[in-house]
Design a protein around this motif. Structure first.
Motif, PDB file in Angstrom:
ATOM      1  N   GLY A 681      30.247  38.551 -46.630  1.00 22.21           N
ATOM      2  CA  GLY A 681      30.839  37.297 -46.205  1.00 22.21           C
ATOM      3  C   GLY A 681      31.336  37.329 -44.779  1.00 22.21           C
ATOM      4  O   GLY A 681      31.449  38.390 -44.143  1.00 22.21           O
ATOM      5  N   TYR A 682      31.637  36.134 -44.282  1.00 28.89           N
ATOM      6  CA  TYR A 682      32.159  35.981 -42.934  1.00 28.89           C
ATOM      7  C   TYR A 682      33.306  34.986 -42.966  1.00 28.89           C
ATOM      8  O   TYR A 682      33.217  33.921 -43.584  1.00 28.89           O
ATOM      9  CB  TYR A 682      31.086  35.475 -41.972  1.00 28.89           C
ATOM     10  N   THR A 683      34.415  35.347 -42.320  1.00 27.53           N
ATOM     11  CA  THR A 683      35.585  34.474 -42.212  1.00 27.53           C
ATOM     12  C   THR A 683      35.738  34.033 -40.768  1.00 27.53           C
ATOM     13  O   THR A 683      35.859  34.866 -39.855  1.00 27.53           O
ATOM     14  CB  THR A 683      36.860  35.200 -42.677  1.00 27.53           C
ATOM     15  N   TYR A 684      35.719  32.732 -40.582  1.00 26.31           N
ATOM     16  CA  TYR A 684      35.834  32.136 -39.251  1.00 26.31           C
ATOM     17  C   TYR A 684      37.228  31.528 -39.101  1.00 26.31           C
ATOM     18  O   TYR A 684      37.706  30.802 -39.976  1.00 26.31           O
ATOM     19  CB  TYR A 684      34.772  31.060 -39.079  1.00 26.31           C
ATOM     20  N   VAL A 685      37.896  31.871 -38.015  1.00 23.68           N
ATOM     21  CA  VAL A 685      39.223  31.331 -37.735  1.00 23.68           C
ATOM     22  C   VAL A 685      39.068  30.290 -36.629  1.00 23.68           C
ATOM     23  O   VAL A 685      38.978  30.641 -35.443  1.00 23.68           O
ATOM     24  CB  VAL A 685      40.203  32.441 -37.310  1.00 23.68           C
ATOM     25  N   PRO A 686      39.021  29.010 -36.987  1.00 22.44           N
ATOM     26  CA  PRO A 686      38.750  27.974 -35.977  1.00 22.44           C
ATOM     27  C   PRO A 686      40.004  27.583 -35.204  1.00 22.44           C
ATOM     28  O   PRO A 686      41.127  27.828 -35.644  1.00 22.44           O
ATOM     29  CB  PRO A 686      38.265  26.803 -36.837  1.00 22.44           C
ATOM     30  N   ARG A 687      39.792  27.008 -34.074  1.00 19.48           N
ATOM     31  CA  ARG A 687      40.896  26.443 -33.296  1.00 19.48           C
ATOM     32  C   ARG A 687      41.104  25.005 -33.749  1.00 19.48           C
ATOM     33  O   ARG A 687      40.843  24.053 -33.029  1.00 19.48           O
ATOM     34  CB  ARG A 687      40.594  26.515 -31.808  1.00 19.48           C
ATOM     35  N   SER A 688      41.563  24.869 -34.990  1.00 17.82           N
ATOM     36  CA  SER A 688      41.743  23.537 -35.576  1.00 17.82           C
ATOM     37  C   SER A 688      42.859  23.623 -36.592  1.00 17.82           C
ATOM     38  O   SER A 688      43.634  24.586 -36.619  1.00 17.82           O
ATOM     39  CB  SER A 688      40.445  23.076 -36.245  1.00 17.82           C
ATOM     40  N   PHE A 690      42.605  24.141 -39.740  1.00 17.45           N
ATOM     41  CA  PHE A 690      42.359  25.096 -40.814  1.00 17.45           C
ATOM     42  C   PHE A 690      42.771  26.507 -40.406  1.00 17.45           C
ATOM     43  O   PHE A 690      42.563  26.932 -39.268  1.00 17.45           O
ATOM     44  CB  PHE A 690      40.880  25.086 -41.207  1.00 17.45           C
ATOM     45  N   GLN A 691      43.316  27.225 -41.391  1.00 19.30           N
ATOM     46  CA  GLN A 691      43.693  28.614 -41.156  1.00 19.30           C
ATOM     47  C   GLN A 691      42.463  29.503 -41.078  1.00 19.30           C
ATOM     48  O   GLN A 691      42.364  30.366 -40.212  1.00 19.30           O
ATOM     49  CB  GLN A 691      44.619  29.091 -42.277  1.00 19.30           C
ATOM     50  N   ASN A 692      41.513  29.289 -41.991  1.00 19.45           N
ATOM     51  CA  ASN A 692      40.242  30.000 -41.913  1.00 19.45           C
ATOM     52  C   ASN A 692      39.206  29.311 -42.781  1.00 19.45           C
ATOM     53  O   ASN A 692      39.543  28.544 -43.688  1.00 19.45           O
ATOM     54  CB  ASN A 692      40.384  31.474 -42.306  1.00 19.45           C
ATOM     55  N   ILE A 693      37.951  29.598 -42.496  1.00 19.55           N
ATOM     56  CA  ILE A 693      36.811  29.121 -43.278  1.00 19.55           C
ATOM     57  C   ILE A 693      35.962  30.349 -43.609  1.00 19.55           C
ATOM     58  O   ILE A 693      35.617  31.129 -42.720  1.00 19.55           O
ATOM     59  CB  ILE A 693      35.975  28.090 -42.504  1.00 19.55           C
ATOM     60  N   THR A 694      35.624  30.515 -44.897  1.00 21.58           N
ATOM     61  CA  THR A 694      34.918  31.713 -45.340  1.00 21.58           C
ATOM     62  C   THR A 694      33.654  31.332 -46.090  1.00 21.58           C
ATOM     63  O   THR A 694      33.654  30.387 -46.887  1.00 21.58           O
ATOM     64  CB  THR A 694      35.813  32.570 -46.256  1.00 21.58           C
ATOM     65  N   VAL A 695      32.592  32.076 -45.822  1.00 20.71           N
ATOM     66  CA  VAL A 695      31.341  31.931 -46.562  1.00 20.71           C
ATOM     67  C   VAL A 695      30.978  33.302 -47.136  1.00 20.71           C
ATOM     68  O   VAL A 695      30.982  34.303 -46.411  1.00 20.71           O
ATOM     69  CB  VAL A 695      30.199  31.408 -45.666  1.00 20.71           C
ATOM     70  N   ASN A 696      30.690  33.345 -48.453  1.00 22.52           N
ATOM     71  CA  ASN A 696      30.351  34.599 -49.127  1.00 22.52           C
ATOM     72  C   ASN A 696      29.041  34.473 -49.886  1.00 22.52           C
ATOM     73  O   ASN A 696      28.742  33.412 -50.452  1.00 22.52           O
ATOM     74  CB  ASN A 696      31.440  34.987 -50.133  1.00 22.52           C
ATOM     75  N   VAL A 697      28.285  35.551 -49.910  1.00 23.51           N
ATOM     76  CA  VAL A 697      27.114  35.685 -50.772  1.00 23.51           C
ATOM     77  C   VAL A 697      27.367  36.870 -51.695  1.00 23.51           C
ATOM     78  O   VAL A 697      27.744  37.950 -51.230  1.00 23.51           O
ATOM     79  CB  VAL A 697      25.820  35.910 -49.963  1.00 23.51           C
ATOM     80  N   GLU A 698      27.178  36.662 -52.997  1.00 29.68           N
ATOM     81  CA  GLU A 698      27.415  37.716 -53.976  1.00 29.68           C
ATOM     82  C   GLU A 698      26.147  37.976 -54.773  1.00 29.68           C
ATOM     83  O   GLU A 698      25.378  37.051 -55.058  1.00 29.68           O
ATOM     84  CB  GLU A 698      28.543  37.327 -54.944  1.00 29.68           C
TER      85      GLU A 698
END
Length: 740
Positions: A681-688, A690-698
């Motif tokens: 997965g990848y966690t993106y911390v945007p300048r907005s 939202f605290q973070n946005i995460t995408v995971n593949v399992e």
């Protein structure tokens, strides 16, 4: 539900009136998160040693939020899957997503899960038919952590019907002080879809009161055969009203409903050729033949509804004296259809209507060099459990397989007392719980043809019984240095009598034999007692910056174990509490923090749980002495690695499960296997906002290993009586989540 909303609204307005008096903001509730000794490490911590607030000795293990998250989506909907990462615990499931309720198994140091306890901060969760926890009714996103006590169980922890199989404590994620949003969306093979949404209000109307609400929807097709798992709907409401003395009034309402079609078990001959029978399941269409239509998928399904509400009401009596009241209410309505070969082919409808309400009072009194924890648990429960019979052809009503009715409530009263303190490097605690249960009188009914109306029968009365026991516990630890600590613990655990239905069924099926020799149903229940276990543990903990190592050797002595015994008067065998067993083993939990971005863990367990004596069944001696109990591997190992850098995270997990047996004399052998899961997965911390946005593949079961997962059998099962369920093949899942 309406009453819960009314209570919540009333508490909010009471709080607003109190808060308007101009009290300045206070700090967070010190009881919100169980404190453990802080160890600075480089990587991610999966678990911590844990204890109850008033304990001085760590006798449990707490799975952290990180530990819950790395186990993937199936740990979000199943408590048993969430604790599977720990040594000493073996969890098996049928589907890849943890959705199948009551078609999974867990053993804690060899003892079946329904003989263990589950609580929400001490408030018990359990039901009947089967006895034991309803672990499938929670979203683990709503939990801060999960504590597991595998041996010694603290005296002041509510354990419901008992904790011979250990205790699992759920520690809620109470409302945050700031406005927040938690959203997750997952999709996967077999039409799997899960949506989770939680909103935290932050301060309500300018006060420090806060509210949180969560909802999840989960649905999937079965991975084999016709039918669905779901929909599963879960609703959670959380209320927090801080008080001026740093305590808080806390309220949680949890609602869960689930519909599912069941998976079909295989017999031992069928699992010898998994390639041919791996996808064998229930039939998709009716044929008009009884013996085939009992395996119609529409006649093998369940509908489960649970409502649970609890509150924590603290009162600070003095600086060192704190009283807390925990009132609660629980309601379950469940209907399960299942085909049976009895009577030439019949459909059984098991109906559970269970209500429990109780109160736990808990007093904490802190003295200069020790603390006192005392309290009282009282509960009233009513369990209406019936089995209705239907003809597979036309689904016509054919009477009752079991109809027992009681107008009284079962009553539990259980005072407890614990002392805990510290003398230099020694920590000590000693406690005791008195468990007293009144099992009410119940009346059984016959349902003769042609109208099958219930009729009372004098021999189907089960007289009132009282069960009582004292449950002591002791813990002692010594800290040699900042890195080394050792401990010893002892606890007597129990489980209230269970498995009423098998005994009633034997009596009903052979009623004439029993009546001929002057035995009625109540006489059979004279042989039921509480199972008890004495649990001893010696442990060692070693913690440095790059390594955390927890090891324990344990011994358990189990008495009055429910076992099939032979009655020569009727030439039949039936269950009574006559068995005994001994367990011993070694478990290790090792976490190596190689660098800031790499954590490696390995958790091996060796267990022997064996009967002390041979058994007699239907006049034949069954040689089970010193043989491993059914479905209990001697060796199991869990391991993996967590690789995290620049927002990316790779989780690889594997587990080895040793050889198991499907019957008590070991004629049915289930091979060992090793299985791998992975997540990226990848966690993106945007300048907005939202605290973070995460995408995971399992990916579960990466190498598509064909294996026997769940073995459905009693510990003293004979050859041919076990049901075997295979584990799911490889499956992929995609999940996106965001946190505000």
């Amino acid at each position: 539900m309406k009453n819960t909303i009314k209570i919540s609204v009333g508490l909010i307005f009471l709080w607003l009136a109190w808060d308007a008096r101009g009290r300045p903001p206070e700090s967070e509730n010190r009881y919100e998160h169980e404190g453990v000794e802080i160890i600075v490490v480089k990587g991610e911590k999966i678990s911590n040693p844990t204890k109850q607030t008033t304990d001085s000795v760590y006798t449990g293990c707490e799975i952290t939020r990180e530990g819950l998250q790395i186990q993937g989506e199936k740990a979000a909907v199943s408590i048993y899957q969430a604790v599977d990462i720990l040594p000493g615990i073996v969890t098996e499931q049928i589907d890849p997503y943890g959705l199948a309720a009551e078609q999974k198994s867990i053993r804690t140091r060899g003892v079946k899960g329904y003989q263990g306890a589950m609580t929400v901060e001490g408030v018990p969760n359990y039901g009947g038919n089967p006895m034991g926890p309803r672990e499938y009714i929670y979203d683990t996103e709503n939990l801060e952590s999960i504590a597991v006590y595998k041996g010694a169980v603290p005296a002041d922890l509510g354990t419901g019907v008992g904790a011979r199989g250990g205790a699992i404590e759920l520690r809620p994620r109470w409302p945050r002080d700031k406005l927040g949003l938690d959203f997750g969306q997952a999709i996967a093979e077999n039409s799997y879809v899960r949506t989770y949404l939680r909103l935290d209000s932050g301060g309500l109307m300018g006060t420090t009161a806060s509210l949180a609400a969560s909802y999840s929807y989960t649905q999937a097709d079965k991975w084999k055969g016709p039918g669905d798992l779901g929909p599963r709907n879960n609703l959670g409401l959380f209320l927090k009203l801080p008080l001026r003395d740093e305590d808080s009034i806390l309220l949680w309402y949890n609602h869960n409903s689930l519909d599912q079609h069941l998976y079909r078990s295989l017999n031992y001959d069928e699992v010898q050729d998994l390639n041919a029978n791996y996808y064998k399941d229930y039939n998709q269409a009716l044929t008009g033949e009884k013996t085939r239509d009992i395996d119609y998928y529409g006649y093998n399904q369940g509908h489960y509804v649970n409502h649970d509400v609890l509150a924590r009401l603290p009162l600070r009596l003095a600086d060192s004296v704190r009283l807390e009241l925990k009132p609660y209410f629980s309601k379950e309505n469940t209907e399960i259809l299942g085909g049976s070969t009895s009577q030439g082919g019949i459909i059984q409808q098991r109906m559970r209507n269970i209500q429990r309400y109780g109160l736990i009072s808990h007093l904490e009194w802190i003295f200069p060099w020790f603390g006192v924890s005392a309290g009282y648990w009282i509960e009233a429960s009513k369990m209406a459990i019936q089995i209705r019979l239907y003809d597979p052809v036309g689904f016509g009503f054919r009477g009752y397989g079991m109809f027992m009715q009681s107008n009284a409530h079962g009553l539990v009263s259980s005072p407890f007392l614990k002392l805990a303190g510290k003398i230099e490097s020694f920590n000590w605690q000693v406690g005791a719980k008195w468990f007293h249960y009144i099992d009410p009188r119940s009346q059984g009914y016959l349902s003769p043809p042609p109208d099958f109306k219930p009729v009372k029968a004098a021999d189907l009365v089960r007289e009132q019984r009282t069960y009582r026991i004292i449950l002591p516990s002791v813990g002692l630890s010594y800290r040699f240095s900042d890195a080394w600590e050792s401990y010893v613990s002892y606890s007597r655990n129990h489980i209230r009598p269970y498995a009423y239905m098998p005994l009633i069924n034997v009596y009903n099926q052979h009623r004439d034999r029993f009546r001929k020799v002057g035995v009625d149903l109540s006489d059979l229940f004279d042989g039921y007692q509480m199972e008890i276990s004495d649990n001893y543990e010696l442990g060692l903990r070693y913690s440095i910056e790059w390594l955390v190592l927890n090891g324990a050797v344990f011994l358990s002595n189990h008495q009055h174990v429910l076992t099939s015994i032979y009655d020569p008067r009727v030439d039949l065998s039936y269950y009574q509490n006559r068995g005994s067993a001994i367990g011993r083993g070694l478990e290790v939990e090792a976490n190596v923090f190689v660098t800031d971005w790499l954590t490696v863990f390995v958790n091996p367990t060796f267990i022997e749980l064996t009967y002390n004596h041979d058994l007699k069944h239907q006049g034949e001696m069954i040689r089970v002495k010193n043989k491993q109990v059914v479905d209990t591997p001697r060796l199991s190992i869990k391991g993996g690695l967590i690789l995290s850098f620049w927002g990316w995270r790779w989780v690889s997990r594997w587990r080895y499960l040793g050889k198991r047996y499907g019957d008590a004399i070991h004629s049915e052998v289930v091979s060992d296997y090793i299985m791998f899961d992975a997540g990226f997965g990848y966690t993106y911390v945007p300048r907005s906002v939202f605290q973070n946005i995460t995408v995971n593949v399992e990916c579960t079961n990466v190498f598509n290993t064909k294996h026997v997962s769940v073995i459905s059998a009693m510990d003293d099962a004979r050859a041919g009586s076990a049901g075997y369920y295979v584990g799911a093949p490889r499956s992929f899942l995609l999940k996106a989540s965001l946190l505000y």
